[in-house]
Design a protein around this motif. Sequence first.
Motif, PDB file in Angstrom:
ATOM      1  N   PHE A  78       1.127  -0.924  -0.186  1.00 25.64           N
ATOM      2  CA  PHE A  78      -0.016   0.094   0.008  1.00 25.64           C
ATOM      3  C   PHE A  78       0.911   1.582   0.381  1.00 25.64           C
ATOM      4  N   GLN A  79       0.348   2.406  -0.697  1.00 22.61           N
ATOM      5  CA  GLN A  79       1.376   3.321  -0.601  1.00 22.61           C
ATOM      6  C   GLN A  79       1.302   3.572   0.536  1.00 22.61           C
ATOM      7  N   GLY A  80       0.227   3.804   1.160  1.00 22.27           N
ATOM      8  CA  GLY A  80       0.401   4.400   2.143  1.00 22.27           C
ATOM      9  C   GLY A  80       1.211   4.255   3.649  1.00 22.27           C
ATOM     10  N   GLY A  81       1.093   2.502   3.180  1.00 18.70           N
ATOM     11  CA  GLY A  81       2.660   1.749   4.366  1.00 18.70           C
ATOM     12  C   GLY A  81       1.693   0.711   4.934  1.00 18.70           C
ATOM     13  N   GLY A  82       1.952  -0.815   4.641  1.00 15.88           N
ATOM     14  CA  GLY A  82       1.383  -1.405   4.836  1.00 15.88           C
ATOM     15  C   GLY A  82       1.736  -2.942   3.780  1.00 15.88           C
ATOM     16  N   THR A  83       1.901  -3.834   4.272  1.00 13.28           N
ATOM     17  CA  THR A  83       1.489  -5.106   3.140  1.00 13.28           C
ATOM     18  C   THR A  83       0.469  -5.660   3.450  1.00 13.28           C
TER      19      THR A  83
ATOM     20  N   VAL B 220      -1.139 -32.029   4.347  1.00 12.45           N
ATOM     21  CA  VAL B 220      -1.984 -31.476   4.461  1.00 12.45           C
ATOM     22  C   VAL B 220      -2.561 -31.052   3.771  1.00 12.45           C
ATOM     23  N   SER B 221      -3.849 -30.603   2.615  1.00 12.46           N
ATOM     24  CA  SER B 221      -4.228 -30.666   1.900  1.00 12.46           C
ATOM     25  C   SER B 221      -4.686 -29.250   1.258  1.00 12.46           C
ATOM     26  N   GLN B 222      -5.373 -28.031   1.959  1.00 15.18           N
ATOM     27  CA  GLN B 222      -5.585 -27.499   1.989  1.00 15.18           C
ATOM     28  C   GLN B 222      -4.752 -26.369   3.331  1.00 15.18           C
ATOM     29  N   ARG B 223      -4.539 -24.926   2.520  1.00 17.23           N
ATOM     30  CA  ARG B 223      -4.083 -24.383   3.891  1.00 17.23           C
ATOM     31  C   ARG B 223      -3.979 -22.996   2.900  1.00 17.23           C
ATOM     32  N   LEU B 224      -4.888 -22.382   3.705  1.00 19.89           N
ATOM     33  CA  LEU B 224      -4.716 -20.494   3.338  1.00 19.89           C
ATOM     34  C   LEU B 224      -4.352 -19.485   4.317  1.00 19.89           C
ATOM     35  N   VAL B 225      -3.435 -18.737   4.469  1.00 21.22           N
ATOM     36  CA  VAL B 225      -2.908 -18.126   5.366  1.00 21.22           C
ATOM     37  C   VAL B 225      -2.765 -16.497   5.117  1.00 21.22           C
ATOM     38  N   ILE B 226      -3.249 -15.764   5.991  1.00 27.19           N
ATOM     39  CA  ILE B 226      -3.248 -13.990   4.830  1.00 27.19           C
ATOM     40  C   ILE B 226      -2.389 -13.351   6.250  1.00 27.19           C
ATOM     41  N   SER B 227      -1.569 -12.676   5.824  1.00 30.41           N
ATOM     42  CA  SER B 227      -1.104 -12.183   6.726  1.00 30.41           C
ATOM     43  C   SER B 227      -1.267 -10.827   6.579  1.00 30.41           C
ATOM     44  N   TYR B 228      -0.424  -9.495   7.364  1.00 34.64           N
ATOM     45  CA  TYR B 228      -1.007  -8.158   6.963  1.00 34.64           C
ATOM     46  C   TYR B 228      -0.046  -7.316   7.481  1.00 34.64           C
ATOM     47  N   VAL B 229       0.293  -5.871   7.467  1.00 28.83           N
ATOM     48  CA  VAL B 229       0.794  -5.048   8.136  1.00 28.83           C
ATOM     49  C   VAL B 229       0.360  -3.485   8.018  1.00 28.83           C
ATOM     50  N   LEU B 230      -0.531  -2.762   8.761  1.00 25.54           N
ATOM     51  CA  LEU B 230      -1.187  -1.418   7.817  1.00 25.54           C
ATOM     52  C   LEU B 230      -0.949  -0.837   8.712  1.00 25.54           C
ATOM     53  N   ASP B 231      -0.413   0.448   8.332  1.00 29.77           N
ATOM     54  CA  ASP B 231       0.039   1.548   9.111  1.00 29.77           C
ATOM     55  C   ASP B 231      -2.104   2.016   9.194  1.00 29.77           C
ATOM     56  N   LEU B 232      -3.003   2.714   9.943  1.00 29.24           N
ATOM     57  CA  LEU B 232      -3.638   3.212   9.766  1.00 29.24           C
ATOM     58  C   LEU B 232      -3.690   4.977   9.277  1.00 29.24           C
ATOM     59  N   PRO B 233      -4.980   4.537   8.472  1.00 25.49           N
ATOM     60  CA  PRO B 233      -5.167   5.838   7.651  1.00 25.49           C
ATOM     61  C   PRO B 233      -4.791   7.694   8.248  1.00 25.49           C
TER      62      PRO B 233
END
Length: 789
Positions: free
Chosen positions: A536-541, A590-603
Motif C-alpha cells: 500500500f502506498q500509505g504504508g503496509g503490506t 495437509v490438503s489445504q492451507r490459507l494464510v493471510i498476513s498483513y501490516v497496515l498503517d492506519l490512515p
Amino acid sequence: MLDLPTNPFNTGLCFDRCAENYHSKLLAIDLNHSFSPNVIFDINIAGSRFVYARAPILTGYDLTQLGWPASYNTPPDVMRTPPTPAFPFPNDVGKSQGNSAIGDHNTQYNITPALTWIHGKHTIQVGGQYELGLDNYYQTNIASGAFAFSGSWTTSTGAPTLANPATGGFPFADFLIGLSQNQGSFVNQTEGVAQVPAQTAGRQTYRAFYGNDTFRVSNKLTLNLGLRYELQGGWSDRFNRLTYFDPTVVNRTVTGCGGTVGSPCLGDALLVGIPPNSSRNNLPLDKKQFSPRLGFAYSLNPKTVIRGGYGVFWIPNYVSFGLNPDNDVVNLATTPFTATINGGLTPLSTLNSTGCSLPNSAGNTFGSFTCAQLNQGPFGPGGILPPPGRNGNTSAFVAAAGSPTLSPYLNPKPGYVQQFNLDIQRQLPAGFFLDIAYAGSHGVHLPQYSTHLNQIGESYIATAAAQAAANQPVTIAQTIVNPMAGTSGNATIGAANIVAGQLNRPYPQYTDVNLAGFGCCGSTYNSLQVTATRRFQGGGTLLVAYTNAKLLSNTDTLTSWLENGSTGGVGQVQDWNNLNGERSLSSQDVSQRLVISYVLDLPFGRGKMFMGDASGVTGKLVSGWGVDGVTTFQRGFPLKIAWGGAGTPLELANLGVSNVRPNVISGCSKGSGGSGLNGRLNEWFNVNCFAAPPQWGFGTESRVDASLRAAGINNFDFAVFKNTAITERFGLEFRTEFFNLFNHPRFGYPGTNFSPVAGDNSSNGFGQVTSTNPDSNPRLIQFALKLVF
C-alpha cells in the motif's frame, strides 16, 4: 546449559527425561580472494563440537535389592536404574524416557572451497565439500529392563485360547502378580527387553564436487545448469564394532530351519571386515550419486515471468540414525524378556523367574504355576548381557537376541528425492503481485527406521484363512517338536516345541529380522501454490498464500514414536510383504492451507489522509497507529484407524504380523458422524463403518484414511500498535497483541483404536473427541512497551 529434571512423584522416575547438561563450541574461518575482477575464490574451514549428557536420578541402583542375581548388575552405574514398569494409561510416566542415559561428544570438520568465474553471459561456479564427522555416543532408556503390563494375564473372560484371546483384565493386577508382556512398545520406548549400550566411536566422511553455470541466453531467458556428485561414506567405528546381514550365508549357530534336525539355516549377522564386506563400513560407498540441477527464468513481458526447475537430492546417510554405530546389535546389547511362547496361553517368565509352566490339566490355579529357574530374575540366570563388540561369537549373540536390526550392506538402496516446479509471476494493477506455482516431488527408496524382513509368506496366511473357514486345524498355528531346539540361546527359537509357522518364515532362526535404513519405500507430492501480495502506498503490506496439495506415501517418518502430538501419530504397516498395499495418504498430509498476513498503517494522523495536519498533543495521540495480524485456515491431518481389540490369531502366532487394521464395511459413509457440536464430538465419524479384522488375514482399512480428518486450524492473531516519536533520537512503541483472537478451540484427535465391546463400536472412546489439540491455546492477550533509540 543445564535443564533440570521433571520428577513429578519425587521417586526419581522422571517424566520424559532427567537432568540434561550440554554445550557447544564453533570456529569458522573464511578466506576470500579476487584473482581478477571476474574470478573469485572462496574457502571456508569450520569445526564444531557438541557435548551432551543426560543422566537419570537413580543411577547406580543395586538390582540385587529386587532379589535378582548379581549378574544383573552388568550395566554401568551411570545407566543402571530400577527397572521401568509401563501401563497403557494416559500420561503414564513409565512410558516415557524417565530412566534415560545419554552421552554424546559430536565433532564436525568442514572444508568447502568454491571458485566463481564470470565470463560473458556465463557465471560459472565450481567447488567441493569435505565433511568429517566423529561421534562418540551411548544411549539407553532401559538398561535394567522395561516391562509392559496390559491386563491380558488377569482376564475375566475365561480361559484364553488363540481363537478367544485374553481380554478384560487390569494392567496393574498383572503387575502385582509379576506377569508382563513379550517385547513391544506402548508409546516411546521398547518394553520386554533390557538394552545396554557401548560407548561407540563413530566416523563418517562426506565428499562432494559440483559445477554450476548461470547462462544469460538473452534479456528474456536465463538458464541455470548444474551437476553435483556425492560420495557419502557409511559409518565406521574406531574398533570396527559394526555388523551387517548376509541373507545367503549359512548360519553358524542355528540349525534345523529346513524342518529336520541339523538342516541349515540361511542368513547370518557378520562383522565388518569379514567378506563379502571387507571394509570397515556398514554401508558400501555408492559411486552413482549424480545430482543434476536444471532451472530457467523467462520474461514473457515486462510484467510476467515464468520460472521452472528440476533437481535430484540424495538423502544423507546420517539421516537414518538406525545405522549409527550406537544402534548396532553388538553395541546395543538386547536381553529379551520372553513372557510367553504360545500366544499368551501360559506364561514362560515372571519378573522373578524363568522357565515357567502350567500343567495341562483341569482345575489349574495360580498355585499350579512352577518355574525351573526360580528367583533367577526375569531374564534367566545369565542376567543382563553386556555389548560384546567384536568379542565372542557374534552369530550366537545375535541369535540369542532373537530380533536383530542389521545393516543392509549387500542391498542398501540409497534414497533420493526428485523435486520439480513451474512458476508464473505477474505484476497486476493497483499494486498487486500474483504468483501461481506447481510444485512436486517424488521420493525414491525412502528409508524406514527399520524394515521387517521376516514375516511369514502370504500363501501360508491364505491357507490358514481357508483352514479356519472350514473349521479345520490351522497348520501354521500348531505346536510341533522344534528341530532348532538347543541350537539357539533365544527362549523361543531354542525351545523344545515351537509354532509350526516359524519354520515357514524367511529366516526361521530369528523371531524377527530388521534392516536399518533400508530404502523400502516411496512418496509422491503434488501441490498448487498461489500467493498474492499488495503493498500500500500509505504504508503496509497484505500477503495471501493458499496451498492445495496431496502427499502419498507408504512411509512417513524415521521417528514414528515421536509423532503422537499435534499430527496424531503415523499410520503403521500391517503387511511387510506388500508395501505397495501400504501406500496411502501420508500421515502428515495437509490438503489445504490459507494464510493471510498483513501490516497496515492506519490512515489518520500527521501526513495521513485523515487529520493530516494534526499537531501538538492531538498529533501525538492520533498519529502512528497501525494493525497487523496473521489469519490461518488449515484442514486437519488425516486419521489413522487402528485395531485396538485383542490380537488376532495371526498376530498372536508371532509370525511377524502385527498392527493389523480393521475391515471397512463396503458402501458405508464413514464421514457421516453425529450432528451438532456435542453430537459431532461424541461421534466424529461413523463408527459403524468398521468391523473386526479377519482372524487370519489383513484388514481393508488403509494405512491412513483419506476420508477422515481431525479438526483443522481456524485461528486469528491480531495486534494493534502505536509508534510515537519523542525526539529525533527517541521513540516509543506500544503494542497490544491478541493470540487466538476469537478463542476458537482446536479439538484434539478422536479415538482411533477400534475395539468394540458387546456390539458397541464406540466403546473405549472410538470416534470420540475428549481433548483439545496439544498445539492449540486459549485466547492470550499481551501488552508490550518498547523504547527505541
